[in-house]
Design a protein around this motif. Sequence first.
Motif, PDB file in Angstrom:
ATOM      1  N   LEU A  53       0.865  -1.125  -0.052  1.00 14.38           N
ATOM      2  CA  LEU A  53      -0.184  -0.365  -0.183  1.00 14.38           C
ATOM      3  C   LEU A  53       0.970   1.062   0.223  1.00 14.38           C
ATOM      4  N   TYR A  55       2.608   4.420   1.024  1.00 17.45           N
ATOM      5  CA  TYR A  55       2.676   5.675   1.546  1.00 17.45           C
ATOM      6  C   TYR A  55       3.436   6.975   1.182  1.00 17.45           C
ATOM      7  N   ARG A  78      -5.082   4.947  -4.536  1.00 22.65           N
ATOM      8  CA  ARG A  78      -5.913   5.214  -2.525  1.00 22.65           C
ATOM      9  C   ARG A  78      -5.605   3.487  -2.330  1.00 22.65           C
ATOM     10  N   THR A  79      -6.399   3.258  -1.135  1.00 24.27           N
ATOM     11  CA  THR A  79      -6.346   2.397   0.009  1.00 24.27           C
ATOM     12  C   THR A  79      -7.366   1.278  -1.234  1.00 24.27           C
ATOM     13  N   ASP A  81      -7.885   0.873  -4.099  1.00 22.63           N
ATOM     14  CA  ASP A  81      -7.733   0.535  -4.375  1.00 22.63           C
ATOM     15  C   ASP A  81      -6.625  -0.331  -4.752  1.00 22.63           C
ATOM     16  N   VAL A  82      -6.359  -0.797  -2.752  1.00 26.28           N
ATOM     17  CA  VAL A  82      -5.588  -1.745  -2.831  1.00 26.28           C
ATOM     18  C   VAL A  82      -5.773  -3.159  -2.832  1.00 26.28           C
ATOM     19  N   VAL A  98      -1.444  -7.725   2.298  1.00 25.68           N
ATOM     20  CA  VAL A  98      -1.075  -6.039   1.985  1.00 25.68           C
ATOM     21  C   VAL A  98       0.116  -6.338   3.318  1.00 25.68           C
ATOM     22  N   THR A 100       1.820  -2.573   4.953  1.00 26.13           N
ATOM     23  CA  THR A 100       1.335  -1.526   4.732  1.00 26.13           C
ATOM     24  C   THR A 100       2.091  -1.152   5.872  1.00 26.13           C
ATOM     25  N   PRO A 104      -1.909   4.940   7.151  1.00 22.27           N
ATOM     26  CA  PRO A 104      -3.034   4.234   6.654  1.00 22.27           C
ATOM     27  C   PRO A 104      -4.046   3.652   6.855  1.00 22.27           C
ATOM     28  N   TYR A 108      -7.888   4.695   7.557  1.00 25.13           N
ATOM     29  CA  TYR A 108      -9.066   4.126   7.328  1.00 25.13           C
ATOM     30  C   TYR A 108     -10.309   3.865   7.840  1.00 25.13           C
TER      31      TYR A 108
END
Length: 268
Positions: A53, A55, A78-79, A81-82, A98, A100, A104, A108
């Motif tokens: 993700l 950053y 963007r998140t 999309d991940v 993921v 990350t 983030p 979220y």
Amino acid sequence: MTRTSGAAIDDARAQGRAALVVYLPVGYPDVATSIEAARTAVAAGADVVELGLPYSDPGMDGPVVAAAAQAALDGGVRTADVLHAVEQVAATGAATLVMTYYNPVLRYGVETFARDLAAAGGAGLITPDLIPDEAGEWVAAADAHGLDKVFLVAPSSTPERLELTAAASRGFVYAASTMGVTGERATVGERAAELVARTRAAGAERVCVGIGVSTAEHATEVAGYADGVIVGSAAVRALGSAPGPDGLAALGELVGRLRAGVERAGAA
């Protein structure tokens, strides 16, 4: 049914080898191509995929990964999309994590992120800047949704830290072969094998090694003592070596060589 990283590593172990774990950032060079890249890695032999993700303040990322993440951010990733990428890659049957930084996830919403990641078929999170002592909210959310919790250890980790991390992790423990940022190196850290042994002695069921692994020879070496071999910067570099299909082909060739390297260790 979601495939966990632990199941993928155990299946590789049953075949007499370590697992191959490949990291790729979502959105590099664009979202669609990054999804295709992850699928290419799976087809070429990756057992577990780490989807990065992107950053804006990547404290652990080396120059190759940091540049790719910045390009993805510049492209508007963007998140959401991940999470879409997770759904697409998990559909291949590969365990899909993921990777990350924690901010983030906080932004979220920790519970919401866990819920949406599980709904997308994700196996869990690797959180390089989060230590178990400060991970109570994430641990609770991950446990509620059956997600892997992958924490990191390093050569400097104390026996107490290793025990705490081993107890908190689910899926595997990520052993950083050397101190410092990610990236390709001429050799894997000489203390990596010792770190794996210490982490297992501290109670870890599975230990995978990353940072500095970039060649088939490295993969063979690390697969000789670890449960999984993690490759990031070299994969990102291969993908970015040429546009479109040529970059995907280069990535597939690299992953194929790495998988062969892992299998050589198992046959030794």
